[in-house]
Design an enzyme around this catalytic site. Structure first.
Site, short mmCIF file in Angstrom:
data_model
loop_
_atom_site.label_atom_id
_atom_site.label_comp_id
_atom_site.label_asym_id
_atom_site.label_seq_id
_atom_site.Cartn_x
_atom_site.Cartn_y
_atom_site.Cartn_z
N ARG A 69 0.82 -1.21 0.00
CA ARG A 69 0.00 0.00 0.00
C ARG A 69 0.86 1.26 0.00
NH1 ARG A 69 -4.69 2.47 0.83
NH2 ARG A 69 -4.96 3.95 2.52
N ASN A 98 -3.90 9.76 4.00
CA ASN A 98 -2.78 8.93 4.48
C ASN A 98 -3.28 7.56 4.93
OD1 ASN A 98 -3.78 9.10 7.17
ND2 ASN A 98 -2.81 11.07 7.40
#
Ligand code: HEM
Ligand SMILES: *[C@@H]1O[C@H](CO)[C@@H](O)[C@H](O)[C@H]1NC(C)=O
Ligand SMILES: *[C@@H]1O[C@H](CO)[C@@H](O)[C@H](O)[C@H]1NC(C)=O
Ligand SMILES: *[C@@H]1O[C@H](CO)[C@@H](O)[C@H](O)[C@H]1NC(C)=O
Length: 335
Positions: A69, A98
């Site tokens: 990721r 984020n």
């Protein structure tokens, strides 16, 4: 190209010109990317990365998803420049999407950087180490290998909030929107979107991002999240830590976690690809490898400009000294 023309026209001054032409180009980071960029200067690179990744995953398999990721979040906004690792003010790690990139996975890359710099000197970027480590976590988790182009320099600043804000949202129901988003980064084939979303064959999500309760599976997710809002939902309901085609099989049972996952099986363009990957792991692996190579080459708006971060992947060489870890072998090697 330019060099070839110069060589043909002015053979006598070619070496002088090569120096004049190449020196600024290298300083600006224009050396072309290549798979064997560090083959001569750091032959141990790949084995250091591989053994570090293997050891780390043996301790904590969830790091694999963390790294995969992080790589997506690094590469998508403005190319694979390790900008996502910067953790000072205005850094991407503080920005909206984020979505809690795993701190220990970020740290793993910096730990590997220290080992590589101790062995070879500070000549390999955090961007390159992140890319190699990502390739290796996929392989160690059972997935396909792919060629990684190396020679990316580390960015001098974080990506802008505007570019980070272009990361796709899990609440997107429209495949057209997702395709258009991926297309802006040169990932324009339906196969790219479907295969890269297959990154969700490993890892977990916080409850905040799960799709609304609208069918059996999503109601179960919602019920579990109500009981425990801090629980993590497996992105692949079938084999959560194996890099395989379980994610696609789960989608065919309507067991996707995000609205954006379910969009792939609900859309006429992408549903046949989901079904193909559910039936044929090798087809998924081949497309995933191809699409990851594309992701690793998302264009950098300012070109391959930057530095090799020597002290930490978390800060640029010029940024004010924070607490420097005295066990940092990379620093020792470069001092
Ligand atoms: C349609 C595009 C995508 C959307 C909307 C999306 C969205 C998300 C969201 C919301 C999470 C959960 C984050 C959290 O709970 O903090 C997640 C996790 C994850 N995503 Fe994606 N993602 C997309 C594409 C990708 C791609 C291209 C990859 C890699 C090839 C990827 C790999 C992962 C992995 C491995 C996790 C689990 C992370 C972990 O367990 O720490 N995703 N994604
Ligand atoms: C950045 O990460 C490093 C290493 O984990 C940590 O020591 C430092 O406190 C972090 N800085 C900020 C501002 O979060
Ligand atoms: C992510 O961003 C949000 C919003 O800026 C912030 O509140 C949160 O602390 C950040 N999360 C992490 C893990 O940095
Ligand atoms: C809900 O929680 C139960 C108990 O932990 C678990 O067995 C089940 O797989 C979970 N289902 C979903 C969809 O999260």
């Amino acid at each position: 190209m330019k060099m070839a023309a110069v060589v043909a026209v002015l053979p006598l001054v070619v070496s002088t010109l090569a120096v004049l032409l190449c020196a600024p180009a290298v300083a600006a980071g224009a050396a072309p990317l290549s798979v064997d960029f560090h083959a001569v200067s750091c032959p141990q690179l790949e084995s250091i990365v591989r053994s570090s990744v293997q050891a780390a995953l043996q301790r904590e398999i969830a790091l694999a998803a963390g790294l995969l990721r992080i790589f997506f979040h690094d590469c998508f906004p403005q190319g694979c420049d390790a900008s996502v690792y910067l953790n000072g003010t205005n850094s991407e790690l503080q920005q909206g999407p984020n979505l809690s990139l795993q701190p220990r996975a970020l740290k793993l890359v910096d730990d590997i950087r220290a080992k590589v710099h101790a062995a070879c000197g500070p000549i390999v970027s955090c961007a390159d180490i992140s890319a190699l480590a990502t390739r290796d976590v996929v392989v160690v988790s059972g997935g396909p290998s792919f060629a990684v182009s190396l020679g990316q320099l580390d960015s001098l600043t974080p990506a802008s909030a505007a570019l980070v804000g272009q990361l796709p949202s899990p609440f997107t129901a429209s495949v057209q929107t997702l395709l258009a988003s991926f297309k802006t980064r040169g990932l324009g084939e339906a196969g790219d979107l479907v295969a890269l979303s297959g990154g969700h064959t490993i890892g977990r999500s916080q409850c905040d991002f799960i799709r609304p309760a609208e069918d059996t599976y999503s109601r179960k997710m919602a019920a579990n999240c109500t009981k425990n809002p801090k629980r993590l939902e497996n992105l692949d309901a079938i084999t959560p830590d194996a890099f395989d085609n379980g994610y696609y099989i789960a989608l065919t049972f309507n067991q996707g976690v995000f609205t954006s996952d379910m969009a792939l099986i609900r859309d006429r363009t992408t549903a046949p690809i989901v079904k193909q990957f559910a039936n044929d792991k090798a087809a998924f692996f081949a497309q995933f490898a191809k699409s990851m190579v594309k992701l690793s080459k998302v264009p950098r708006p300012s070109g391959n400009v930057g530095e090799i971060r020597r002290i930490s992947c978390f800060r640029t060489n010029a940024s004010p000294l924070l607490a420097v870890d005295s066990s940092d072998e990379g620093l020792a090697a470069s001092a």
